[in-house]
Write a protein that holds these residues in place. Sequence first.
Motif, mmCIF file in Angstrom:
data_model
loop_
_atom_site.group_PDB
_atom_site.id
_atom_site.type_symbol
_atom_site.label_atom_id
_atom_site.label_comp_id
_atom_site.label_asym_id
_atom_site.label_seq_id
_atom_site.Cartn_x
_atom_site.Cartn_y
_atom_site.Cartn_z
ATOM 1 N N THR A 11 33.892 33.760 45.223
ATOM 2 C CA THR A 11 34.801 34.267 46.253
ATOM 3 C C THR A 11 34.954 33.263 47.388
ATOM 4 O O THR A 11 35.071 33.619 48.554
ATOM 5 N N GLY A 12 34.937 31.982 47.025
ATOM 6 C CA GLY A 12 35.334 30.955 47.975
ATOM 7 C C GLY A 12 36.849 30.847 47.990
ATOM 8 O O GLY A 12 37.563 31.725 47.476
ATOM 9 N N PRO A 13 37.388 29.777 48.546
ATOM 10 C CA PRO A 13 38.850 29.643 48.630
ATOM 11 C C PRO A 13 39.554 29.758 47.285
ATOM 12 O O PRO A 13 40.595 30.419 47.179
ATOM 13 N N ALA A 14 39.016 29.152 46.229
ATOM 14 C CA ALA A 14 39.665 29.222 44.914
ATOM 15 C C ALA A 14 39.612 30.634 44.356
ATOM 16 O O ALA A 14 40.613 31.155 43.841
ATOM 17 N N GLY A 15 38.448 31.269 44.425
ATOM 18 C CA GLY A 15 38.296 32.607 43.867
ATOM 19 C C GLY A 15 39.143 33.651 44.569
ATOM 20 O O GLY A 15 39.737 34.532 43.928
ATOM 21 N N VAL A 16 39.226 33.568 45.891
ATOM 22 C CA VAL A 16 40.025 34.538 46.649
ATOM 23 C C VAL A 16 41.498 34.401 46.297
ATOM 24 O O VAL A 16 42.198 35.397 46.065
ATOM 25 N N ARG A 17 41.995 33.160 46.240
ATOM 26 C CA ARG A 17 43.421 32.981 45.926
ATOM 27 C C ARG A 17 43.711 33.334 44.466
ATOM 28 O O ARG A 17 44.811 33.825 44.148
ATOM 29 N N ALA A 18 42.760 33.125 43.578
ATOM 30 C CA ALA A 18 42.948 33.550 42.195
ATOM 31 C C ALA A 18 43.040 35.066 42.114
ATOM 32 O O ALA A 18 43.915 35.623 41.431
ATOM 33 N N ALA A 19 42.156 35.755 42.811
ATOM 34 C CA ALA A 19 42.183 37.219 42.815
ATOM 35 C C ALA A 19 43.470 37.738 43.411
ATOM 36 O O ALA A 19 44.064 38.717 42.914
ATOM 37 N N GLN A 20 43.941 37.083 44.442
ATOM 38 C CA GLN A 20 45.186 37.486 45.096
ATOM 39 C C GLN A 20 46.365 37.388 44.116
ATOM 40 O O GLN A 20 47.226 38.276 44.063
ATOM 41 N N ALA A 21 46.388 36.316 43.305
ATOM 42 C CA ALA A 21 47.473 36.143 42.338
ATOM 43 C C ALA A 21 47.417 37.211 41.247
ATOM 44 O O ALA A 21 48.453 37.748 40.837
ATOM 45 N N VAL A 22 46.216 37.537 40.777
ATOM 46 C CA VAL A 22 46.070 38.548 39.722
ATOM 47 C C VAL A 22 46.490 39.917 40.241
ATOM 48 O O VAL A 22 47.184 40.683 39.561
ATOM 49 N N VAL A 23 46.088 40.250 41.462
ATOM 50 C CA VAL A 23 46.467 41.535 42.055
ATOM 51 C C VAL A 23 47.982 41.608 42.255
ATOM 52 O O VAL A 23 48.611 42.649 42.007
ATOM 53 N N ALA A 24 48.581 40.486 42.676
ATOM 54 C CA ALA A 24 50.032 40.471 42.882
ATOM 55 C C ALA A 24 50.789 40.725 41.587
ATOM 56 O O ALA A 24 51.919 41.222 41.598
ATOM 57 N N ALA A 25 50.153 40.396 40.451
ATOM 58 C CA ALA A 25 50.779 40.631 39.154
ATOM 59 C C ALA A 25 50.541 42.050 38.654
ATOM 60 O O ALA A 25 50.989 42.402 37.557
ATOM 61 N N GLY A 26 49.816 42.865 39.450
ATOM 62 C CA GLY A 26 49.618 44.259 39.086
ATOM 63 C C GLY A 26 48.357 44.555 38.312
ATOM 64 O O GLY A 26 48.206 45.659 37.769
ATOM 65 N N LEU A 27 47.413 43.627 38.242
ATOM 66 C CA LEU A 27 46.165 43.837 37.520
ATOM 67 C C LEU A 27 44.992 43.956 38.487
ATOM 68 O O LEU A 27 45.076 43.545 39.654
#
Length: 466
Positions: A11-27
């Motif tokens: 949950t550093g910068p890469a992990g947070v932005r990855a999670a944000q992208a997955v959530v934005a896609a509805g998952l």
Amino acid sequence: MTLPRIVIVGTGPAGVRAAQAVVAAGLRPIVIDEGRRDGGQIYRRQPEGFQRPYAKLYGSEAAKAQALHQDFDALRPQVDYRSETLAWNLTAVAEQPALHVVHRGEPQLLPYDALLVCSGATDRLMPVEGWHRAGCYSLGAAQIALKAQACAIGGRVVFLGSGPLLYLVASQYEQAGAHVEAVLDTAPAMKPLAAVRGLLARPALAWRGVGLIRGLRRAGVTVLQGVQPLRIEGSDAMGAEAVVVRDAQGTVRRFECDAVGLGWHLRAETQLADLARCDFHFEPVSRQWLPRIDEDGRSSTRGVYLAGDGVRILGADGAEAAGRLAALAALSDLGHDRGRALHAAEAPALRRTLAQMDRFRDGLARAFPWPHEQAAQLPDDAVVCRCEAVTAGELRRCVTEMGGQEVNRAKAFSRVGMGRCQGRFCGHASAEIVAQAGGVPVQLVGRLRSQAPVKPLMMNTAEVKA
């Protein structure tokens, strides 16, 4: 329809932005981190109840740290967040790849369709004679003490090493009111032209680094560049008492202290990528082995994506871009319609951003080079592996008398890299010593192979829960 199962490590910068992208896609991804709170190392959050202002904790990066924290707080209800959870192995069970984790002693198995490893980096350390004494810390440990425990590692601190983190941590200590005795940089003050070209890819950031150095000098801190570390003096009873170096003019100088912060830029945390059987390549400028990825973060292992400093040391900004791009690539590969659309729309710009940051990374590696010649020429009685108390002389004997001209063979003979750190702190220097003793380029001695568990762990039960 079964939704794809996406697991994000870190949950550093890469992990947070990855999670944000997955959530934005509805998952709803599973997001795990071994820390108690999000932020990673660079934006490590202070414990609940601590009230130190962002500007004091993160300096010039305060706004970015606060934005990342606020964004993850907003994501929390939309992800399956599992803090204090260590990822320690990867296996395939019934042809379904799975991540092994442990949380407060309870093991769990997390099957996945896509695994995004955002494991970050740790300090790259070079052994110095006497570094095994009490009072010697990595730069990262010095940061943790300041951010998570609100204390300094000592009353009079010397920082020794090279790279931007050296000056950042020293500045954070000075701003927090700690006494910084000296900052001693092994990199020369004059940078080669190739380094300058790379640094100009992000001129504002380069000038920010210059500002840190000027700020330390204005505060009365001794800053020396182009030094050669000689030894850390002290005793088993008192720990570190002084750092002795040879300065750029050849004069031996001694700085009294009660603590030392050590670090030579960063090394990628690649253990999970290794256990996933990802391909690696030797990066000659930084002289380290890194996982091989394509331009979007796909590894050579199907379903495994790598982003952030765990694959390339691009810094926090680069990690944010890489995390989002890798997540979008995973979504696209899984056939997710929304993910495909986002990937097609955003990937070109994200790739351009990462290409620019990679040029800056190359410049940093050239401006603050890993002092491999000093590592290879350590005195025979200097401890290389602090966990197993292996000296440079023992390693050389493994090569010259026992034929251990490959690092894993030398490891079998000497136990170097078999301790708690699993070679994180001694692996790079060990390779340089083995290469020098064998008279071969360092890339030919290989790299220490990762073994599970990647870190020490405790389990309360043998039953694994899915």
